[in-house]
Design an enzyme around this catalytic site. Structure first.
Site, PDB file in Angstrom:
ATOM      1  CB  SER A  90      -0.960  -0.052   1.204  1.00 45.49           C
ATOM      2  OG  SER A  90      -1.848   1.037   1.192  1.00 45.49           O
ATOM      3  CG  HIS A 200      -5.871  -0.293  -1.036  1.00 51.19           C
ATOM      4  ND1 HIS A 200      -5.019   0.400  -1.860  1.00 51.19           N
ATOM      5  CD2 HIS A 200      -5.278  -0.306   0.193  1.00 51.19           C
ATOM      6  CE1 HIS A 200      -3.948   0.776  -1.174  1.00 51.19           C
ATOM      7  NE2 HIS A 200      -4.088   0.366   0.063  1.00 51.19           N
TER       8      HIS A 200
END
Length: 308
Positions: A90, A200
């Site tokens: 991430s 996400h």
């Protein structure tokens, strides 16, 4: 030996991280001071003293990236080790890009500071969160999420960490309703996380669009290979990065797939700034992972290399 450098994401923050590195390595100290000036943030206070800001995304993100980069600079001062490629979980993809010459270090910190603000703004007024689901295979989790979406609920597979560990994101109320659904499907655990953003997934569409202009202004045209969270494949140009980093905010993190796809190309993974990914990697690959977080862990890695 061939190396991959890996970098942790949000959730790896802790008060005191990087303190020993800051106090003992001049390049790390200089970076922290330059970052403090450039972002008008007292990073010494943010990283080393008790405070509430460390858990707010706009501060958490640059704090984690700064800590990772300081740990990288500590290793570099001892040994100029070149990775075959880098990757991050991430937020960690931005650390990977900085180390692989995709960003100037301070520019990377500016971008993730803005990224954190945009993510928070996208979630303001929405009671969102994330949930870790343990003990289910990917397909079952995906099927449950798709079924929920067909019923008008916002639940999305967000992080593929390792076999039997997926994080889902969405509206807190919807996630809470599905705790029992995941458990009935065989999950060992389905637990809401203390998060104020839903990463996400499509909830961050506005942040994804807003980030592009800041990436345009700071990304380098070419850089050493980085593996994309969105595709689990390598990329090395600004044009690719603009699309992939935009997609990264609204598509799931394919961390497990990234490690599986790349493990045959390297001998050792080296994590900078935490040991979170080291623990996850043990469940994905038999290739060793060393973490560099302080002087002791740095020395242990250097001793290992001397013995090779």
């Amino acid at each position: 030996m061939k190396f991959s450098f890996i970098f942790p994401g949000q959730g790896s923050q802790a008060i005191g991280m990087g303190k020993e590195i800051y106090e003992n390595f001049n390049d790390a100290k200089e970076l922290l001071h330059n970052a403090s000036d450039a972002l008008s943030v007292d990073f010494k206070k943010l990283l080393f003293e008790e405070n509430e800001l460390i858990n707010q995304s706009e501060f958490t993100q640059p704090a984690i990236v700064l800590n990772s980069l300081m740990c990288y600079l500590a290793l570099k001062s001892k040994l100029n080790l070149e990775p075959n490629f880098s990757l991050g979980h991430s937020l960690g993809e931005f650390s990977a890009l900085a180390v692989n010459s995709g960003f100037d270090f301070v520019d990377a910190l500016k971008v993730v500071n803005i990224r954190g603000k945009l993510m928070q703004e996208a979630c303001n007024g929405k009671d969102v969160s994330m949930m870790v689901v343990l003990g289910l295979n990917d397909q079952i989790v995906e099927e449950i999420c798709v079924g929920a979406q067909k019923d008008g609920l916002q639940i999305y597979a967000a992080n593929y960490n390792c076999d039997g560990q997926i994080v889902v994101a969405g509206v807190r109320e919807h996630l809470a309703k599905f705790e029992s659904v995941f458990k009935e499907a065989g999950a060992k655990r389905a637990m809401l996380l203390n998060m104020s953003v839903a990463s996400h997934c499509p909830i961050l569409s506005s942040a994804s669009i807003g980030l592009v202009s800041h990436l345009e202004a700071t990304l380098k045209d070419k850089f050493k290979s980085v593996i994309s969270n969105a595709t689990a494949k390598p990329y090395s140009s600004k044009n690719e990065a603009l699309n992939l980093l935009k997609d990264q905010l609204v598509k799931p993190v394919l961390y497990k797939q990234s490690i599986q796809n790349s493990q045959s190309e390297i001998d050792i993974f080296v994590e900078f700034g935490s040991s979170v990914l080291k623990g996850i990697n043990k469940k994905i690959t038999n290739k060793p992972t060393y973490s560099v977080t302080d002087i002791k862990s740095l020395d242990e890695f250097l001793v290992f290399l001397e013995g090779k």
